[in-house]
Write a protein that holds these residues in place. Structure first.
Motif, PDB file in Angstrom:
ATOM      1  N   ASP A 276       0.816  -1.216   0.000  1.00 22.04           N
ATOM      2  CA  ASP A 276       0.000   0.000   0.000  1.00 22.04           C
ATOM      3  C   ASP A 276       0.849   1.264   0.000  1.00 22.04           C
ATOM      4  N   ARG A 277       2.118   1.148   0.427  1.00 19.61           N
ATOM      5  CA  ARG A 277       3.029   2.305   0.459  1.00 19.61           C
ATOM      6  C   ARG A 277       3.959   2.334  -0.757  1.00 19.61           C
ATOM      7  N   PHE A 278       3.666   1.510  -1.749  1.00 22.90           N
ATOM      8  CA  PHE A 278       4.421   1.463  -3.015  1.00 22.90           C
ATOM      9  C   PHE A 278       5.870   1.015  -2.826  1.00 22.90           C
ATOM     10  N   ARG A 279       6.136   0.299  -1.736  1.00 20.31           N
ATOM     11  CA  ARG A 279       7.488  -0.248  -1.504  1.00 20.31           C
ATOM     12  C   ARG A 279       7.484  -1.690  -2.015  1.00 20.31           C
ATOM     13  N   TYR A 280       7.496  -1.812  -3.337  1.00 27.55           N
ATOM     14  CA  TYR A 280       7.203  -3.100  -3.964  1.00 27.55           C
ATOM     15  C   TYR A 280       8.298  -4.142  -3.757  1.00 27.55           C
ATOM     16  N   ASN A 281       9.535  -3.730  -3.687  1.00 27.57           N
ATOM     17  CA  ASN A 281      10.610  -4.706  -3.490  1.00 27.57           C
ATOM     18  C   ASN A 281      10.500  -5.345  -2.097  1.00 27.57           C
ATOM     19  N   ASP A 282      10.360  -4.494  -1.081  1.00 30.63           N
ATOM     20  CA  ASP A 282      10.183  -5.018   0.284  1.00 30.63           C
ATOM     21  C   ASP A 282       8.896  -5.826   0.395  1.00 30.63           C
ATOM     22  N   ALA A 283       7.843  -5.330  -0.249  1.00 31.67           N
ATOM     23  CA  ALA A 283       6.552  -6.029  -0.183  1.00 31.67           C
ATOM     24  C   ALA A 283       6.648  -7.419  -0.802  1.00 31.67           C
ATOM     25  N   ALA A 284       7.342  -7.538  -1.932  1.00 29.39           N
ATOM     26  CA  ALA A 284       7.464  -8.841  -2.596  1.00 29.39           C
ATOM     27  C   ALA A 284       8.180  -9.846  -1.694  1.00 29.39           C
TER      28      ALA A 284
END
Length: 335
Positions: A188-196
């Motif tokens: 939701d915070r657009f931190r896609y690398n960490d999110a993945a």
């Protein structure tokens, strides 16, 4: 005279015989009536007794079932269940959980899932504090700490939820439920690398924990696919989307991600087919209207872009800047 007298006597004999026949039939009916009544009353009595036995049996079963939940001493503790297993119900027994705290946690989970998460948070915090006292109950602490993070998110406090989840993961980096909630909040915070990274680990959690973060587990798998797409890992994204659609062919977010993947590899015809289908299904979705517009312009069909955006606005949707920009481009392309 003699003949007349004989006929009279014969008539009298016939009437006496008829009277005797009628009387005998009457006596027979009167004799049979009590027996039939007794038989009917017996059948009704047996029926009532049978119904009574069935009701009593059902009552005893219900009492036995509910007493196991209500009475701490009614049943022995259930064995500890692996968090990677897949229980069939979200109300599974919590490992190492004292019965009184277990009941409080269950009630808080109901509040959290029913729009009253702000009431659930203090209850869960109190339970967490009790579990951290001597002797520590680590698996129960992990379970309730995860419940606190979910309740904070549901209560509209995502920053606190993310902070609590990441703080726990510093000491327990492989814990699937905490990775799961952290991954969705990072997405939701657009931190896609960490999110993945978090979602890939978190999706190994049991089904009950996944459903406490999202009602449909495929929604979280789709977040992971979207992270892969935005990170340029198209093959991994496509494989993840294919797995979702194999289980749920009409999954809306997965079909939208599939359209975005088609657009990224310049397969505009497939992208347009998917986006138009989604637009017919939900014209209020601004992301789909935006993608119909830009795909229409790419394939030389600006009229499709104009039509889609106007249909989107007719739903009462907000006129977002990105959609307005593509609407202007579509009008210019029409000449």
């Amino acid at each position: 005279m003699t003949r007349r007298s004989n006929l009279k006597k014969q008539g009298q004999r016939r009437r006496r015989e008829e009277d005797r026949t009628v009387a005998a039939a009457k006596w027979q009916r009167e004799a049979e009536a009590p027996e039939a009544a007794r038989s009917s009353r017996g059948l009704r009595t047996y029926g009532v007794m049978l119904v009574g036995l069935l009701l009593a049996g059902g009552f005893l079963v219900a009492v036995h079932f509910f007493s196991q939940d209500a009475d701490p001493d009614a049943a022995a503790p259930l064995p500890v269940r692996s968090r990677r297993s897949a229980p069939t119900s979200s109300s599974r027994s919590i490992p190492e959980m004292p019965r009184d705290i277990d009941l409080k946690v269950r009630s808080a989970l109901v509040l959290s899932a029913s729009g009253r998460a702000s009431e659930a948070v203090p209850i869960l915090e109190q339970c967490l504090e009790q579990l951290r006292r001597d002797p520590p109950r680590q698996s129960a602490v992990a379970y309730v700490h995860f419940a606190v993070c979910v309740a904070l998110r549901n209560a509209g406090r995502p920053d606190e939820a993310l902070g609590r989840a990441l703080a726990y993961l510093r000491d327990h980096p492989e814990d699937p439920p905490h990775n799961l909630i952290a991954g969705t909040l990072l997405y939701d915070r657009f931190r896609y690398n960490d999110a993945a990274l978090r979602l890939a680990t978190g999706l190994t959690a049991c089904d009950a924990d996944v459903r406490r973060v999202a009602t449909n587990p495929n929604d979280i798998h789709c977040q992971l696919a979207d992270c892969y797409r935005l990170l340029g890992r198209a093959d991994e994204a496509r494989k993840t989307v294919d797995r979702i659609l194999a289980k749920e062919p009409d999954h809306y977010p997965a079909r939208r991600t599939l359209g975005l993947l088609a657009f990224s590899r310049l397969d505009y015809s497939q992208a347009m087919e998917l986006f138009e289908s989604l637009h017919r299904q939900n014209p209020a979705d601004p992301m789909v209207a935006y993608n119909v517009a830009r795909t229409g312009i790419e394939i030389g069909q600006p009229e499709q872009a104009v039509k889609a955006i106007r249909a989107h606005w007719r739903t009462g949707a907000k006129r977002e800047e990105s959609v307005c920009l593509w609407y202007a481009k579509a009008l210019a392309a029409q000449g």
